[in-house]
Scaffold this motif. Structure first.
Motif, PDB file in Angstrom:
ATOM      1  N   LEU A   7      12.119   8.975   3.182  1.00 46.79           N
ATOM      2  CA  LEU A   7      11.377  10.049   3.834  1.00 46.79           C
ATOM      3  C   LEU A   7       9.979  10.171   3.269  1.00 46.79           C
ATOM      4  O   LEU A   7       9.721   9.866   2.097  1.00 46.79           O
ATOM      5  N   GLY A   8       9.083  10.631   4.174  1.00 47.39           N
ATOM      6  CA  GLY A   8       7.701  10.878   3.760  1.00 47.39           C
ATOM      7  C   GLY A   8       6.992   9.643   3.260  1.00 47.39           C
ATOM      8  O   GLY A   8       6.136   9.722   2.363  1.00 47.39           O
ATOM      9  N   MET A   9       7.295   8.483   3.841  1.00 47.01           N
ATOM     10  CA  MET A   9       6.688   7.227   3.398  1.00 47.01           C
ATOM     11  C   MET A   9       5.254   7.138   3.925  1.00 47.01           C
ATOM     12  O   MET A   9       5.012   7.091   5.126  1.00 47.01           O
ATOM     13  N   LYS A  10       4.312   7.160   2.984  1.00 48.54           N
ATOM     14  CA  LYS A  10       2.907   7.046   3.353  1.00 48.54           C
ATOM     15  C   LYS A  10       2.352   5.731   2.818  1.00 48.54           C
ATOM     16  O   LYS A  10       2.644   5.340   1.694  1.00 48.54           O
ATOM     17  N   PHE A  11       1.541   5.110   3.651  1.00 48.12           N
ATOM     18  CA  PHE A  11       0.984   3.814   3.302  1.00 48.12           C
ATOM     19  C   PHE A  11      -0.525   3.845   3.503  1.00 48.12           C
ATOM     20  O   PHE A  11      -1.047   4.517   4.403  1.00 48.12           O
ATOM     21  N   GLY A  41       0.788  -1.231   0.000  1.00 49.25           N
ATOM     22  CA  GLY A  41       0.000   0.000   0.000  1.00 49.25           C
ATOM     23  C   GLY A  41       0.816   1.274   0.000  1.00 49.25           C
ATOM     24  O   GLY A  41       0.397   2.285   0.590  1.00 49.25           O
ATOM     25  N   LEU A  42       1.969   1.281  -0.660  1.00 52.74           N
ATOM     26  CA  LEU A  42       2.812   2.474  -0.697  1.00 52.74           C
ATOM     27  C   LEU A  42       2.137   3.566  -1.522  1.00 52.74           C
ATOM     28  O   LEU A  42       1.721   3.345  -2.661  1.00 52.74           O
ATOM     29  N   GLN A  43       2.049   4.789  -0.925  1.00 58.41           N
ATOM     30  CA  GLN A  43       1.414   5.914  -1.613  1.00 58.41           C
ATOM     31  C   GLN A  43       2.382   7.059  -1.888  1.00 58.41           C
ATOM     32  O   GLN A  43       2.184   7.812  -2.844  1.00 58.41           O
ATOM     33  N   ALA A  44       3.397   7.206  -1.077  1.00 57.74           N
ATOM     34  CA  ALA A  44       4.333   8.311  -1.265  1.00 57.74           C
ATOM     35  C   ALA A  44       5.634   7.973  -0.566  1.00 57.74           C
ATOM     36  O   ALA A  44       5.702   7.092   0.302  1.00 57.74           O
ATOM     37  N   GLY A  45       6.694   8.715  -0.972  1.00 54.75           N
ATOM     38  CA  GLY A  45       7.984   8.537  -0.324  1.00 54.75           C
ATOM     39  C   GLY A  45       9.128   8.746  -1.294  1.00 54.75           C
ATOM     40  O   GLY A  45       8.967   8.631  -2.510  1.00 54.75           O
ATOM     41  N   THR A  46      10.288   9.081  -0.751  1.00 56.30           N
ATOM     42  CA  THR A  46      11.494   9.260  -1.556  1.00 56.30           C
ATOM     43  C   THR A  46      12.638   8.481  -0.935  1.00 56.30           C
ATOM     44  O   THR A  46      12.652   8.230   0.278  1.00 56.30           O
ATOM     45  N   LEU A  47      13.596   8.115  -1.783  1.00 61.66           N
ATOM     46  CA  LEU A  47      14.756   7.362  -1.327  1.00 61.66           C
ATOM     47  C   LEU A  47      16.023   8.104  -1.721  1.00 61.66           C
ATOM     48  O   LEU A  47      16.227   8.431  -2.888  1.00 61.66           O
ATOM     49  N   LYS A  58      -0.475   9.445   8.598  1.00 61.95           N
ATOM     50  CA  LYS A  58       0.862   9.726   9.099  1.00 61.95           C
ATOM     51  C   LYS A  58       1.923   9.280   8.099  1.00 61.95           C
ATOM     52  O   LYS A  58       1.801   8.232   7.465  1.00 61.95           O
ATOM     53  N   ALA A  59       2.963  10.082   7.990  1.00 63.00           N
ATOM     54  CA  ALA A  59       4.093   9.767   7.125  1.00 63.00           C
ATOM     55  C   ALA A  59       5.248   9.250   7.980  1.00 63.00           C
ATOM     56  O   ALA A  59       5.536   9.779   9.058  1.00 63.00           O
ATOM     57  N   LEU A  60       5.899   8.217   7.477  1.00 64.13           N
ATOM     58  CA  LEU A  60       6.973   7.562   8.215  1.00 64.13           C
ATOM     59  C   LEU A  60       8.318   7.947   7.603  1.00 64.13           C
ATOM     60  O   LEU A  60       8.538   7.781   6.407  1.00 64.13           O
ATOM     61  N   ASP A  61       9.187   8.448   8.459  1.00 64.48           N
ATOM     62  CA  ASP A  61      10.557   8.736   8.052  1.00 64.48           C
ATOM     63  C   ASP A  61      11.463   7.649   8.612  1.00 64.48           C
ATOM     64  O   ASP A  61      11.484   7.401   9.821  1.00 64.48           O
ATOM     65  N   VAL A  62      12.215   7.025   7.721  1.00 66.64           N
ATOM     66  CA  VAL A  62      13.180   5.995   8.132  1.00 66.64           C
ATOM     67  C   VAL A  62      14.563   6.487   7.743  1.00 66.64           C
ATOM     68  O   VAL A  62      14.831   6.727   6.558  1.00 66.64           O
ATOM     69  N   VAL A  63      15.423   6.666   8.754  1.00 72.32           N
ATOM     70  CA  VAL A  63      16.764   7.177   8.509  1.00 72.32           C
ATOM     71  C   VAL A  63      17.765   6.280   9.225  1.00 72.32           C
ATOM     72  O   VAL A  63      17.645   6.034  10.432  1.00 72.32           O
ATOM     73  N   LEU A  64      18.746   5.809   8.456  1.00 70.91           N
ATOM     74  CA  LEU A  64      19.854   5.052   9.031  1.00 70.91           C
ATOM     75  C   LEU A  64      21.138   5.830   8.748  1.00 70.91           C
ATOM     76  O   LEU A  64      21.522   6.011   7.596  1.00 70.91           O
ATOM     77  N   ASP A  65      21.762   6.317   9.810  1.00 68.71           N
ATOM     78  CA  ASP A  65      22.983   7.116   9.698  1.00 68.71           C
ATOM     79  C   ASP A  65      24.063   6.414  10.518  1.00 68.71           C
ATOM     80  O   ASP A  65      23.950   6.311  11.749  1.00 68.71           O
ATOM     81  N   THR A  66      25.079   5.881   9.844  1.00 64.09           N
ATOM     82  CA  THR A  66      26.056   5.041  10.536  1.00 64.09           C
ATOM     83  C   THR A  66      27.487   5.464  10.243  1.00 64.09           C
ATOM     84  O   THR A  66      27.810   5.910   9.149  1.00 64.09           O
ATOM     85  N   ASP A  67      28.281   5.318  11.253  1.00 63.67           N
ATOM     86  CA  ASP A  67      29.738   5.310  11.140  1.00 63.67           C
ATOM     87  C   ASP A  67      30.209   4.327  12.202  1.00 63.67           C
ATOM     88  O   ASP A  67      30.584   4.697  13.309  1.00 63.67           O
ATOM     89  N   VAL A  68      30.128   3.050  11.829  1.00 60.08           N
ATOM     90  CA  VAL A  68      30.332   1.961  12.786  1.00 60.08           C
ATOM     91  C   VAL A  68      31.442   1.055  12.279  1.00 60.08           C
ATOM     92  O   VAL A  68      31.467   0.700  11.100  1.00 60.08           O
ATOM     93  N   THR A  69      32.330   0.671  13.176  1.00 57.22           N
ATOM     94  CA  THR A  69      33.397  -0.261  12.833  1.00 57.22           C
ATOM     95  C   THR A  69      33.471  -1.340  13.900  1.00 57.22           C
ATOM     96  O   THR A  69      33.449  -1.028  15.102  1.00 57.22           O
ATOM     97  N   GLY A  70      33.550  -2.591  13.445  1.00 58.02           N
ATOM     98  CA  GLY A  70      33.664  -3.698  14.386  1.00 58.02           C
ATOM     99  C   GLY A  70      34.567  -4.781  13.859  1.00 58.02           C
ATOM    100  O   GLY A  70      34.701  -4.950  12.646  1.00 58.02           O
ATOM    101  N   ASP A  71      35.183  -5.505  14.766  1.00 58.35           N
ATOM    102  CA  ASP A  71      36.066  -6.615  14.395  1.00 58.35           C
ATOM    103  C   ASP A  71      35.756  -7.791  15.307  1.00 58.35           C
ATOM    104  O   ASP A  71      36.016  -7.753  16.517  1.00 58.35           O
ATOM    105  N   LEU A  72      35.168  -8.840  14.726  1.00 56.17           N
ATOM    106  CA  LEU A  72      34.768  -9.996  15.521  1.00 56.17           C
ATOM    107  C   LEU A  72      35.953 -10.767  16.069  1.00 56.17           C
ATOM    108  O   LEU A  72      35.832 -11.479  17.070  1.00 56.17           O
TER     109      LEU A  72
END
Length: 903
Positions: free
Chosen positions: A296-300, A262-268, A307-321
């Motif tokens: 951003l502005g994801m409407k369903f 049911g996606l109606q709006a949004g940008t990537l 309501k519009a849903l904003d999904v933001v992933l902002d990372t600067d992550v480093t790991g060493d197992l």
């Protein structure tokens, strides 16, 4: 003339070349025709299967200097009700170096170029809202054969001889045509789609580039996948993924996504890069995630209040197992009102000098139900399983000498509904607190100490554990965790564990190691548990409780995958001082159980039970594929088992008393009564000491009818038990649901000797035939002293019915009554005839030798008569016992009528 002849050879050679060229041309022409016909035949077959025409324009081949083929104008046409073809392909061009292919006999395959150009895919949305792609998927799924049992995994193919210089898809197009809105269709497109791979071969890194113009005039989406140098199988191990998207408007694509989205709006927008390192199987080195992904502005459709849903992933992550390093220079994940943020560093957690610097990972408003207000499909996916804010707090703490990470998960405010597993109301206690410290004292493994409070959880929906909300259920565990040094896997060593369930407590240790992936995955475990008391009947749900919760419906059958336990290896040791299980009270339960794939072997088992001891070393069972097909062998030794206690819970009435010593050695398939009646085989042997058969006095069952058949007998005192003697040995063979006596059981008591043969069904039904031989003293008491035979008199009978309510049938007292009557007649003759009668009596009662001696001394004539009478009486008694003729009985009664004054 010779010179003229010499000049002919160039013409001859030229002629030969011309002929060869002609032959090659003809072969190529025919080869192209043959390949085209074969391809079109295959296309016709798939046209029928998929319900849409498939056309192939032409195929052309070449042999030198490259072996190649070119396929042109391939069209996958429309299905019924569609007006556009599903796909159109201009050319597929493949060329392979000829000489390496020929000289290596097909092992050295050097692909110079493999290119697909001019591909157009038409995604058509129809009036009913479905797409032609969805229809194709459904049609294809319907053509697939039913799932077969998984075969043994084949060895990986060695492709080290394959080298692809270039493989590409160029100038591809994906058109989106919406017919659902009426006659005027909307058209969108992903154009200029390019995918390219270069220099694909063993030992070289793999790089795949993808670029496309998504609903735009120029390319605005780029992805790159880089992999480690390829192994001989050419299976890549991804090392790096790069994603770049320049403000792609997603709204026009909404109608072509599955309807439930049911996606109606949004940008990537995206500018994100992941160096995967050791985070993927087979990968090595640090893992680094840098960049931003914004939706951003994801409407369903169906969102609360639009309501519009904003999904933001902002990372600067480093790991060493490998070293246990983790640096959260930036970690922000926003999901509308919910968020997860992180910062700080952890260094050397898997080394001897761990350090934690301001580390924290915190969740805020992590309520799936609230997020579902923005994204309604989540509500359907969750199916009401989770509602309420999840508390997540991970922080670093400690001194320089003791660095630690503390993890707190609080699900107390959350309502849970996990189908067929558990449920919990909001406010019910459910928390997890764990402390993870470095590997300084653990040989390179993380140390952990965790406690979980599950008092608020209702485990009864799982139909196994009978634990209601508010009842005790807590777990505490401490130990170490270490990832595999090579490949995928891990080892968890639980050095101490405590499980509190209801009123019982179980403690122990365990080790679990995971290695490999897929069909080669293995799980190795070892555990040792102990408890002072464990009431399994209270902890586990009974069959009646399960049926009550399921409305009387049986449980669904388990998976029938016979290989689902493959790879499991380990053993469990246990010691339980007091165990209540299936209404049995077991004491000092100890044992070792081993598992190899689906085979469970009881290497050692002993317990006190019913006043005795049970040992079951060597018992085995296979767990797959289903309970109805689980073969088992049971090897059980018992000593001093009180039979009254053992049978009390399994029969409506008491059946037997005494102590049993013996062995049980049976095998079968399944565990239900119906299945065991078909499959159970084996035997039971042993001795019953001081046994008593309750519910029926077999002696009285015989003397009662016998007394009625005699005119002068009196009834004896009857009871309701039968003594089985001090030591009754027996042996039964079990087959087809019946325990058949290997040989008759016999025992003697003062009143009678008894012997029975036959069997007993697994449902307790008796089918025994035998007899009761009444002793002379019993006959004397029965006849008030009128008859005292020299040996026991047998009476045949059958035992039928249930063991706890037996029935005595088939009693045949006629032969015994006839014998007693004749003996009574002889006794009376002796009383009337004096010495003459005594001679006859001695002969009949077995005193023949004595009679002969007296006859030789007294009268030869009496001796001859006595011998004649003896023979006549013996023959008559034998005939009457075998045939039980009514005439003989009536005749004997008539002769004795006058003697006793009867009427």
């Amino acid at each position: 003339m010779a010179a003229v002849k010499k000049k002919r050879w160039p013409y001859v050679l030229g002629g030969i070349v011309v002929v060869l060229v002609a032959i090659v041309a003809v072969v190529l022409w025919r080869l192209d025709a043959i390949l085209l016909k074969t391809a079109r035949d295959q296309a016709a077959t798939y046209s029928q299967k998929l319900g849409r025409p498939i056309q192939i324009g032409d195929i052309s081949t070449k042999l030198f200097p490259h072996v190649g083929a070119q396929i042109e104008n391939v069209v996958v046409g429309p299905a019924e009700g569609e007006d556009l073809p599903l796909a159109e392909l201009k050319t597929v061009d493949v060329s392979v170096a000829a000489m390496p292919l020929l000289t290596s006999k097909g092992k050295d395959i050097q692909v110079r170029n493999a290119e697909v150009s001019g591909l157009t895919v038409n995604v058509l949305r129809l009036a009913d809202g479905t797409t032609n792609v969805q229809r194709l998927q459904e049609k294809w799924a319907a053509q697939q054969p039913p799932e077969q049992a998984p075969e043994e995994e084949a060895q990986p193919t060695d492709l080290s001889g394959v080298h692809v210089e270039r493989a590409a898809l160029t100038d591809g197009t994906i058109r989106f045509v919406d017919r659902a809105g009426g006659q005027q269709a909307r058209e969108l497109a992903v154009r200029d789609l390019d995918i390219e791979v270069k220099d694909l071969r063993v030992g070289k890194p793999l790089k795949v580039d993808l670029a496309a113009a998504v609903l735009a005039e120029k390319q605005n989406l780029k992805m790159t996948l880089q992999a480690a140098p390829l192994p001989a199988t050419l299976m890549p191990t991804p090392e790096q993924v790069t994603l770049k998207a320049d403000r792609i408007d997603l709204a026009p694509l909404g109608p072509f996504l599955p309807p439930d989205v049911g996606l109606q709006a949004g940008t990537l927008d995206a500018d994100w890069k992941a160096d995967l390192g050791g985070a993927v199987p087979g990968g090595k080195g640090p893992t680094k995630l840098v960049g931003v992904i914004k939706a951003l502005g994801m409407k369903f459709a169906g969102s609360e209040g639009g309501k519009a849903l904003d999904v933001v992933l902002d990372t600067d992550v480093t790991g060493d197992l490998e070293t246990g390093d983790l640096a959260l220079d930036k970690l922000n994940l926003d999901l509308g009102p919910a968020a997860i943020t992180g910062k700080g560093r952890v260094k050397g957690l898997l080394t001897d000098k761990p350090a934690v610097e301001g580390f924290e990972l915190v969740g805020r408003n992590l309520d799936p139900a609230v997020i579902a207000e923005y994204y309604p499909p989540l509500k359907k996916q969750l199916k009401g399983m989770v509602a309420g804010p999840i508390g997540l707090d991970v922080r670093g703490s400690g001194t320089q000498a003791e660095q630690a990470i503390n993890i707190a998960v609080n699900l107390t405010p959350v309502r849970l509904r996990v189908p067929d597993q558990l449920s919990k109301e909001a406010g019910g206690a459910m928390t997890l607190n764990a402390k993870v410290t470095g590997a300084a004292a653990s040989g390179g493994a993380l140390r952990f100490d965790a406690k979980a409070d599950l008092d608020g959880v209702d485990m009864r929906p799982g139909l196994l554990v009978n634990k209601a909300p508010g009842q005790r259920l807590d777990v505490a565990a401490a130990g170490t965790y270490a990832p595999a040094k090579t490949g995928s896997g891990m080892t968890v060593n639980v050095t101490s564990m405590t499980l509190g369930a209801l009123e019982d407590t179980v403690t122990g240790t365990a080790t679990v190691s995971l290695a490999g992936t897929g069909k080669k995955a293995t799980t190795t475990f070892k555990a040792a548990v102990k408890s002072a008391r464990l009431d399994a009947d209270k902890l586990l749900m009974s069959e009646e409780e399960v049926l009550a919760r399921t409305g009387g419906k049986p449980l669904p059958p388990p998976p029938e995958d016979a290989t689902r336990f493959n790879g499991y290896r380990g053993d469990i040791q246990f010691a339980i001082a007091s165990l209540r299980y299936t209404k049995m009270d077991l004491s000092q339960v100890t044992g070792v159980v081993k598992m190899v794939d689906d085979l469970i072997t009881v290497e050692k088992f002993s317990t006190g039970l019913y006043g005795g001891k049970v040992v079951a070393d060597g018992t085995t069972i296979r767990l797959g594929p289903s309970p109805e097909a689980r073969p088992f062998t049971a090897k059980v030794q018992v000593q001093g088992i009180e039979m009254a206690q053992a049978l009390a819970e399994r029969t409506p009435k008491q059946v037997m008393t005494g102590k049993f010593n013996g062995n049980v050695d049976v095998q079968g398939v399944g565990y239900t009564a119906d299945k065991l009646q078909q499959t159970l085989l084996g035997g039971i042997s042993g001795n019953l000491l001081e046994g008593t058969f309750l519910g029926k006095d077999l002696v009285s069952s015989v003397t009662g009818p016998l007394a009625k058949a005699l005119p002068f007998a009196k009834g004896l005192k009857s009871g309701d038990v039968t003594s089985l003697g001090e030591n009754l040995p027996f042996s039964v063979t079990i087959k087809n649901g019946v325990a058949q006596l290997s040989k008759p059981i016999t025992w003697t008591r003062p009143e009678a000797a008894m012997s029975f043969d036959g069997g007993i069904k697994l449902d307790g039904t008796l089918d025994l035939m035998g007899g009761v031989s009444l002793t002379p003293s019993t006959i004397k008491a029965l006849t008030a002293g009128k008859v005292t035979p020299t040996e026991a008199i047998p009476v045949g009978l059958k035992l039928t019915g249930k063991a706890w309510s037996p029935e005595v049938t088939g009693i045949d007292v006629k032969p015994a009554a006839t014998t007693i009557l004749k003996l009574a007649g002889v006794s009376a003759a002796g009383s009337l005839l004096g010495e003459k009668g005594k001679a006859v009596q001695d002969i009949i009662m077995g005193g023949q030798d004595k009679a002969k001696a007296e006859a030789e001394a007294k009268r030869q004539e009496l001796e001859a008569r006595a011998n004649e009478e003896k023979k006549k009486l013996e023959d008559q008694a034998r005939a009457e016992q075998e045939k039980a003729k009514q005439r003989a009985e009536e005749e004997a009664k008539k002769k004795l009528k006058g003697i006793f004054g009867g009427k």
